[in-house]
Design a protein around this motif. Sequence first.
Motif, short mmCIF file in Angstrom:
data_model
loop_
_atom_site.label_atom_id
_atom_site.label_comp_id
_atom_site.label_asym_id
_atom_site.label_seq_id
_atom_site.Cartn_x
_atom_site.Cartn_y
_atom_site.Cartn_z
N GLY A 127 62.76 -73.75 -28.89
CA GLY A 127 63.53 -72.61 -28.23
C GLY A 127 64.10 -73.04 -26.83
N THR A 128 65.35 -72.82 -26.70
CA THR A 128 66.12 -72.94 -25.44
C THR A 128 67.33 -72.38 -25.18
N ARG A 129 67.92 -72.32 -23.98
CA ARG A 129 69.15 -71.80 -23.64
C ARG A 129 70.35 -72.53 -24.00
N PRO A 130 71.54 -72.02 -24.14
CA PRO A 130 72.81 -72.64 -24.44
C PRO A 130 73.11 -73.74 -23.23
N ASP A 131 72.77 -73.38 -22.05
CA ASP A 131 72.94 -74.18 -20.95
C ASP A 131 72.07 -75.22 -20.43
N ALA A 132 71.20 -75.52 -21.45
CA ALA A 132 69.94 -76.26 -21.16
C ALA A 132 69.87 -77.51 -22.01
N LEU A 133 70.85 -77.82 -22.77
CA LEU A 133 70.47 -78.98 -23.98
C LEU A 133 71.46 -79.89 -23.51
#
Length: 316
Positions: A127-133
């Motif tokens: 699980g992650t955020r769109p600005d953190a990959l």
Amino acid sequence: MTHLPPDVHPDIRINSYGWYLRKRFGCRVSKVNVDAGFTCPNRDGSRGVGGCIYCDNSSFSPDATQAHISIEEQMEAGMAYHRRRLGSEKFIIYFQKFTNTYDSVERLQDCYRRALSHPDVIGISVGTRPDALSDAAAELLAGIARKKYVCLELGLQSTDDDILALINRGHTVAEYIATAKKVSGRGFDLCTHLIYGFPGESRASFLKSVDLLVALGVHSVKLHQLHAVQGTRLAALYAEGKFVPLTRDEYVAAAADFLELLPAAISVQRLYGSAPLAIRVAPEWNLKNNQLWYAILNELKKRDSWQGKRSADRHV
Ligand code: SF4
């Protein structure tokens, strides 16, 4: 009733994620949550402070974290529970809490490798955020996906930038699109998280989010109702009368509409959210366990409908 699409389970009329996993792996597969001790860029100041207005602040206290327990121990306990309760044979380790790609690639690699080292683990869900990959993290996941199942779960929540700003998400729809495109064709599944019921959101604009999921080729979706828990900005807005929760019937009808528009090939990981009674503020629907899930499935049945029945109406 006419013929259901082959992706749809004949009894529940949707392509549930459990059904998808059973078809893909030939046995009962359960997701097991682990807390690897990651944080969130929307809280530590690198992207924002305070977090999303519905984020459970208490979950950031040291007492609420399980990260002091090793990943291996958390996995063993979770797998034993699912074996006992559901007879599950294989497992996907779910890095759920906060932002699970938000660290050095070496640390990510170590966490994922440890999860995958158990013989009954067929893959990971991250699980992650769109600005953190980062590119390096995407490459790491693509490498793992050549041997194991990988699902990247991206929190989008709304396809409306005004709503994303209102809820202090700290990212835009454009960033979600860019990240979804970055991972497309890399060999792993993409799941998108959505919430319905934000202040000022219409049912029509929520339903339009299906178009973006289809355009980007997502593989699965998680949906839940907006709910407020104690100590959040959303709970304060509720107290001030600025957040009026949906009624249960409004949510059930909108979720059924959403499913009718959602192509049958996209599996459904979740249709509702629940908060512990002790911290729940609103809405208060007095539903237990899976009752909302079944209320939505019953709504489809009542309509003599199914997931994707109206998808061709929009996606031509
Ligand atoms: S992205 Fe998730 S963890 Fe971070 S503030 Fe929002 S809800 Fe909380």
